[in-house]
Design a protein around this motif. Sequence first.
Motif, mmCIF file in Angstrom:
data_model
loop_
_atom_site.group_PDB
_atom_site.id
_atom_site.type_symbol
_atom_site.label_atom_id
_atom_site.label_comp_id
_atom_site.label_asym_id
_atom_site.label_seq_id
_atom_site.Cartn_x
_atom_site.Cartn_y
_atom_site.Cartn_z
ATOM 1 N N VAL A 1 -15.962 -27.022 -18.645
ATOM 2 C CA VAL A 1 -14.644 -26.430 -18.416
ATOM 3 C C VAL A 1 -13.863 -27.263 -17.405
ATOM 4 N N ALA A 2 -14.472 -27.546 -16.266
ATOM 5 C CA ALA A 2 -13.779 -28.268 -15.204
ATOM 6 C C ALA A 2 -13.380 -29.669 -15.653
ATOM 7 N N LEU A 3 -14.259 -30.361 -16.365
ATOM 8 C CA LEU A 3 -13.951 -31.717 -16.796
ATOM 9 C C LEU A 3 -12.874 -31.731 -17.868
ATOM 10 N N ALA A 4 -12.886 -30.757 -18.763
ATOM 11 C CA ALA A 4 -11.843 -30.683 -19.793
ATOM 12 C C ALA A 4 -10.469 -30.544 -19.167
ATOM 13 N N VAL A 5 -10.360 -29.685 -18.160
ATOM 14 C CA VAL A 5 -9.080 -29.496 -17.476
ATOM 15 C C VAL A 5 -8.701 -30.746 -16.698
ATOM 16 N N GLY B 1 -6.476 -27.421 -27.365
ATOM 17 C CA GLY B 1 -5.942 -28.775 -27.266
ATOM 18 C C GLY B 1 -6.757 -29.806 -28.025
ATOM 19 N N SER B 2 -7.984 -29.445 -28.393
ATOM 20 C CA SER B 2 -8.829 -30.369 -29.147
ATOM 21 C C SER B 2 -8.446 -30.426 -30.620
ATOM 22 N N ILE B 3 -7.701 -29.428 -31.096
ATOM 23 C CA ILE B 3 -7.354 -29.385 -32.513
ATOM 24 C C ILE B 3 -5.848 -29.266 -32.759
ATOM 25 N N THR B 4 -5.047 -29.290 -31.684
ATOM 26 C CA THR B 4 -3.596 -29.129 -31.838
ATOM 27 C C THR B 4 -2.825 -30.400 -31.493
ATOM 28 N N GLN B 5 -3.511 -31.522 -31.512
ATOM 29 C CA GLN B 5 -2.850 -32.790 -31.216
ATOM 30 C C GLN B 5 -1.702 -33.054 -32.190
ATOM 31 N N GLU B 6 -1.933 -32.803 -33.467
ATOM 32 C CA GLU B 6 -0.898 -33.062 -34.477
ATOM 33 C C GLU B 6 0.342 -32.209 -34.222
ATOM 34 N N ALA B 7 0.136 -30.986 -33.729
ATOM 35 C CA ALA B 7 1.255 -30.084 -33.447
ATOM 36 C C ALA B 7 1.906 -30.369 -32.101
ATOM 37 N N GLY B 8 1.318 -31.288 -31.315
ATOM 38 C CA GLY B 8 1.880 -31.623 -30.021
ATOM 39 C C GLY B 8 1.720 -30.540 -28.982
ATOM 40 N N TYR B 9 0.737 -29.645 -29.178
ATOM 41 C CA TYR B 9 0.539 -28.518 -28.263
ATOM 42 C C TYR B 9 -0.586 -28.820 -27.290
ATOM 43 N N ASN B 10 -0.324 -28.591 -25.979
ATOM 44 C CA ASN B 10 -1.373 -28.794 -24.985
ATOM 45 C C ASN B 10 -1.004 -28.032 -23.723
ATOM 46 N N VAL B 11 -1.692 -26.926 -23.465
ATOM 47 C CA VAL B 11 -1.328 -26.060 -22.348
ATOM 48 C C VAL B 11 -1.574 -26.728 -20.996
ATOM 49 N N VAL B 12 -2.612 -27.565 -20.889
ATOM 50 C CA VAL B 12 -2.888 -28.217 -19.607
ATOM 51 C C VAL B 12 -1.745 -29.157 -19.239
ATOM 52 N N ILE B 13 -1.366 -30.016 -20.160
ATOM 53 C CA ILE B 13 -0.278 -30.953 -19.888
ATOM 54 C C ILE B 13 1.018 -30.191 -19.609
#
Length: 264
Positions: A65-69, A140-152
């Motif tokens: 979890v920590a490393l993913a964030v 975020g691991s599967i929404t790259q194509e949609a440009g979605y990423n809550v962390v960023i």
Amino acid sequence: MFGWLRRLRPPPPIPEPAWRATLARYPFLAARSADAIERLRRLAAEFLRDKEFHGAHGFVITDEVALAVAAQAVLPVLHLPGGLRWYDDFVGIVIHPSEAVARRKTVDETGVVHEYDEVLAGEAMDRGPVMLSWQDVLAGSITQEAGYNVVIHEFAHKIDMRSGAADGCPPLPAGFAGTSTARDARIAWFSVLQPAYDGFRERTIVAERFGGEAPWLDAYGATSPGEFFAVACEAYFANRAKLASEFAGLVALFDEFFRRPAAG
């Protein structure tokens, strides 16, 4: 208190298997040069040393979890002068297992108080902690194509807030876009971002009210220029090519600000 002492210590290295697993899960992180990936790894290790993670509602903070964030949070500052100093106004990161519900209160122009519940995938507080939904971090691991990423998205807000309110314009360096003053730099920034936002908002309204084709970007970006900046940053780092096909001028602006090299 004494956070500077912590920064004097070299961060523990990120184990190779854990790092490779993170790059494999979030492939947009690996889509850059070997030197950039190594810098990303160093920054992520420093981020893990300096920040404190807390699980909400019994959620357990694991190394995964920590490393993913951390790996995603440091991506926007990868090439920015100052690096992690962009995030030195806070320490805490609160992880919820899924979306959180926040009670909101607003006062309208007639003085009437309205209270409502807002469902949140994340939230960045000015000079305060960042809240994230682990369910959405994983997405975020599967929404790259949609440009979605809550962390960023939330860490883009943190960058934006360094100049005050999250209004869509982060602190700009001297000479940005060939300008000579901070005021002119800000004008140059909004001369690109504002029309991009206005056009996106118009298309979003047409889609919602009249059944037109929905824009590719998350409609939440039509809420305000500050949210548009954060949503556009998600897409910029997760799927830059797609964003450039629709917002070439905005991508050029972001390239200059985020100091994106030719490769990486």
